[in-house]
Design a protein around this motif. Structure first.
Motif, PDB file in Angstrom:
ATOM      1  N   LYS A  33      55.356  28.765  43.843  1.00  0.00           N
ATOM      2  CA  LYS A  33      56.349  29.461  44.652  1.00  0.00           C
ATOM      3  C   LYS A  33      55.671  30.406  45.644  1.00  0.00           C
ATOM      4  CE  LYS A  33      60.399  32.414  43.946  1.00  0.00           C
ATOM      5  NZ  LYS A  33      61.168  33.099  42.903  1.00  0.00           N
ATOM      6  N   LYS A  34      54.609  31.103  45.169  1.00  0.00           N
ATOM      7  CA  LYS A  34      53.960  32.097  46.022  1.00  0.00           C
ATOM      8  C   LYS A  34      52.509  32.276  45.584  1.00  0.00           C
ATOM      9  CE  LYS A  34      54.243  36.903  45.892  1.00  0.00           C
ATOM     10  NZ  LYS A  34      54.988  38.117  45.681  1.00  0.00           N
ATOM     11  N   ILE A  35      51.625  32.405  46.564  1.00  0.00           N
ATOM     12  CA  ILE A  35      50.213  32.726  46.314  1.00  0.00           C
ATOM     13  C   ILE A  35      49.903  33.992  47.093  1.00  0.00           C
ATOM     14  CG2 ILE A  35      47.821  32.032  46.664  1.00  0.00           C
ATOM     15  CD1 ILE A  35      48.716  29.133  46.414  1.00  0.00           C
ATOM     16  N   GLU A  36      49.345  34.972  46.384  1.00  0.00           N
ATOM     17  CA  GLU A  36      48.953  36.217  47.033  1.00  0.00           C
ATOM     18  C   GLU A  36      47.483  36.476  46.719  1.00  0.00           C
ATOM     19  OE1 GLU A  36      49.951  40.983  46.968  1.00  0.00           O
ATOM     20  OE2 GLU A  36      51.296  39.604  45.955  1.00  0.00           O
ATOM     21  N   VAL A  37      46.658  36.468  47.747  1.00  0.00           N
ATOM     22  CA  VAL A  37      45.238  36.763  47.567  1.00  0.00           C
ATOM     23  C   VAL A  37      45.133  38.277  47.409  1.00  0.00           C
ATOM     24  CG1 VAL A  37      42.939  36.644  48.580  1.00  0.00           C
ATOM     25  CG2 VAL A  37      44.519  34.733  48.871  1.00  0.00           C
ATOM     26  N   VAL A  38      44.798  38.727  46.197  1.00  0.00           N
ATOM     27  CA  VAL A  38      44.737  40.160  45.920  1.00  0.00           C
ATOM     28  C   VAL A  38      43.333  40.730  46.108  1.00  0.00           C
ATOM     29  CG1 VAL A  38      46.746  40.250  44.414  1.00  0.00           C
ATOM     30  CG2 VAL A  38      44.522  39.717  43.441  1.00  0.00           C
ATOM     31  N   ILE A 102      53.333  33.477  35.976  1.00  0.00           N
ATOM     32  CA  ILE A 102      52.373  34.061  36.912  1.00  0.00           C
ATOM     33  C   ILE A 102      50.984  33.916  36.317  1.00  0.00           C
ATOM     34  CG2 ILE A 102      51.615  36.178  38.061  1.00  0.00           C
ATOM     35  CD1 ILE A 102      54.501  37.205  37.814  1.00  0.00           C
ATOM     36  N   ILE A 103      50.045  33.496  37.146  1.00  0.00           N
ATOM     37  CA  ILE A 103      48.649  33.445  36.721  1.00  0.00           C
ATOM     38  C   ILE A 103      47.802  34.250  37.697  1.00  0.00           C
ATOM     39  CG2 ILE A 103      48.820  31.209  35.546  1.00  0.00           C
ATOM     40  CD1 ILE A 103      47.369  29.966  38.010  1.00  0.00           C
ATOM     41  N   VAL A 104      46.696  34.734  37.192  1.00  0.00           N
ATOM     42  CA  VAL A 104      45.693  35.359  38.036  1.00  0.00           C
ATOM     43  C   VAL A 104      44.492  34.436  37.988  1.00  0.00           C
ATOM     44  CG1 VAL A 104      44.183  37.349  38.343  1.00  0.00           C
ATOM     45  CG2 VAL A 104      46.551  37.676  37.615  1.00  0.00           C
ATOM     46  N   ILE A 105      44.009  34.053  39.156  1.00  0.00           N
ATOM     47  CA  ILE A 105      42.917  33.083  39.251  1.00  0.00           C
ATOM     48  C   ILE A 105      41.735  33.724  39.974  1.00  0.00           C
ATOM     49  CG2 ILE A 105      43.992  32.078  41.323  1.00  0.00           C
ATOM     50  CD1 ILE A 105      42.761  29.369  40.536  1.00  0.00           C
ATOM     51  N   GLY A 106      40.575  33.596  39.369  1.00  0.00           N
ATOM     52  CA  GLY A 106      39.338  34.063  39.978  1.00  0.00           C
ATOM     53  C   GLY A 106      38.515  32.861  40.395  1.00  0.00           C
ATOM     54  N   VAL A 107      38.096  32.819  41.643  1.00  0.00           N
ATOM     55  CA  VAL A 107      37.393  31.653  42.177  1.00  0.00           C
ATOM     56  C   VAL A 107      36.046  32.083  42.753  1.00  0.00           C
ATOM     57  CG1 VAL A 107      37.511  29.739  43.826  1.00  0.00           C
ATOM     58  CG2 VAL A 107      39.614  30.601  42.772  1.00  0.00           C
ATOM     59  N   ASP A 119      51.765  39.184  33.519  1.00  0.00           N
ATOM     60  CA  ASP A 119      53.148  39.614  33.681  1.00  0.00           C
ATOM     61  C   ASP A 119      53.357  40.036  35.139  1.00  0.00           C
ATOM     62  OD1 ASP A 119      51.997  42.158  33.969  1.00  0.00           O
ATOM     63  OD2 ASP A 119      52.529  42.795  31.941  1.00  0.00           O
ATOM     64  N   ALA A 120      54.516  40.588  35.449  1.00  0.00           N
ATOM     65  CA  ALA A 120      54.842  40.949  36.837  1.00  0.00           C
ATOM     66  C   ALA A 120      53.904  42.015  37.399  1.00  0.00           C
ATOM     67  CB  ALA A 120      56.288  41.421  36.920  1.00  0.00           C
ATOM     68  N   LYS A 121      53.261  42.813  36.518  1.00  0.00           N
ATOM     69  CA  LYS A 121      52.314  43.846  36.969  1.00  0.00           C
ATOM     70  C   LYS A 121      50.889  43.306  37.029  1.00  0.00           C
ATOM     71  CE  LYS A 121      55.052  47.590  35.058  1.00  0.00           C
ATOM     72  NZ  LYS A 121      55.086  48.660  34.057  1.00  0.00           N
ATOM     73  N   LEU A 122      50.745  41.995  36.863  1.00  0.00           N
ATOM     74  CA  LEU A 122      49.460  41.289  36.853  1.00  0.00           C
ATOM     75  C   LEU A 122      48.557  41.723  35.689  1.00  0.00           C
ATOM     76  CD1 LEU A 122      48.596  41.001  40.650  1.00  0.00           C
ATOM     77  CD2 LEU A 122      49.897  39.442  39.199  1.00  0.00           C
ATOM     78  N   GLU A 123      49.175  42.186  34.629  1.00  0.00           N
ATOM     79  CA  GLU A 123      48.445  42.498  33.392  1.00  0.00           C
ATOM     80  C   GLU A 123      48.419  41.241  32.534  1.00  0.00           C
ATOM     81  OE1 GLU A 123      46.905  45.367  32.650  1.00  0.00           O
ATOM     82  OE2 GLU A 123      47.503  46.140  34.622  1.00  0.00           O
ATOM     83  N   PRO A 124      47.312  40.985  31.829  1.00  0.00           N
ATOM     84  CA  PRO A 124      47.220  39.774  30.996  1.00  0.00           C
ATOM     85  C   PRO A 124      48.288  39.737  29.906  1.00  0.00           C
ATOM     86  CG  PRO A 124      45.078  40.851  31.216  1.00  0.00           C
ATOM     87  CD  PRO A 124      46.089  41.773  31.811  1.00  0.00           C
ATOM     88  N   THR A 125      48.814  38.551  29.680  1.00  0.00           N
ATOM     89  CA  THR A 125      49.734  38.343  28.559  1.00  0.00           C
ATOM     90  C   THR A 125      48.888  37.958  27.348  1.00  0.00           C
ATOM     91  OG1 THR A 125      50.026  35.994  29.028  1.00  0.00           O
ATOM     92  CG2 THR A 125      51.567  37.523  30.111  1.00  0.00           C
ATOM     93  N   GLY A 126      49.515  37.558  26.277  1.00  0.00           N
ATOM     94  CA  GLY A 126      48.783  37.193  25.062  1.00  0.00           C
ATOM     95  C   GLY A 126      48.075  35.852  25.155  1.00  0.00           C
TER      96      GLY A 126
END
Length: 185
Positions: A33-38, A102-107, A119-126
């Motif tokens: 749906k959306k990609i945001e380069v943080v 939501i995923i956080v991806i490091g490349v 989660d929505a705050k970009l904190e890792p889930t379990g």
């Protein structure tokens, strides 16, 4: 075994291999749906400016889409192996899927990729972190980075000339040689 039997066996083996190396189905590109380069460019203690300056490496939305299309899961042991090539550079992005995941991806430009669900705050889930490599990503990024490698070679050789370890003419020859070696035959 007959020729037809051998052909069928080869086709089955090829199909099985292709399925074993398919991109991770948990993160389908068609449901992004959306990609945001943080973090477009980040350096770690592993950064080797003689090889590549991290400021020359910028992660883009296209890089993330390409990675999701081509990633291949690897074990944590393989990801952190001493034999794995590292540049010390990476970029990070958050990816939101249509189902709300939501995923956080490091490349990294070498094709090393790590992913964790957030989660929505970009904190890792379990969910545990996943590790990937992407040969096509590495090839694609390295082609785009030829100028960056050339600049790194120039910096390294200028330093050697300033130290008096090589002459300017010799540095120029070494630079041409390095560029030719990267371009291949």
């Amino acid at each position: 075994m007959t020729r037809i039997g051998m052909l069928l066996a080869a086709l089955v083996a090829t199909a099985a291999g292709a399925l074993a190396h398919a991109a991770d189905k948990r993160y389908p590109l068609d449901s992004v749906k959306k990609i945001e380069v943080v973090e477009p460019s980040n350096r770690s203690v592993w950064e080797n400016k003689d090889l590549l300056d991290c400021s020359d490496v910028v992660l883009t939305e296209d890089d993330v889409r390409y990675a999701l299309r081509h990633i291949r899961r690897v074990t944590e042991k393989a990801f952190f192996s001493e034999k794995t090539e590292r540049t010390g550079c990476s970029g990070g992005a958050s990816v939101t899927f249509s189902n709300g995941k939501i995923i956080v991806i490091g490349v990294e430009p070498t094709g090393r990729i790590n992913i964790f669900e957030a989660d929505a705050k970009l904190e890792p889930t379990g969910a545990p972190e996943s590790y990937y490599e992407c040969g096509p990503c590495r090839t694609r990024k390295m082609i785009l980075l030829q100028d960056a490698f050339d600049r790194a070679d120039e910096r390294r050789l200028k330093k050697l000339v300033a130290q008096g370890r090589v002459s300017s003419a010799e540095a120029e020859l070494l630079l041409q040689k390095a560029r030719s070696a990267r371009k291949g035959p």
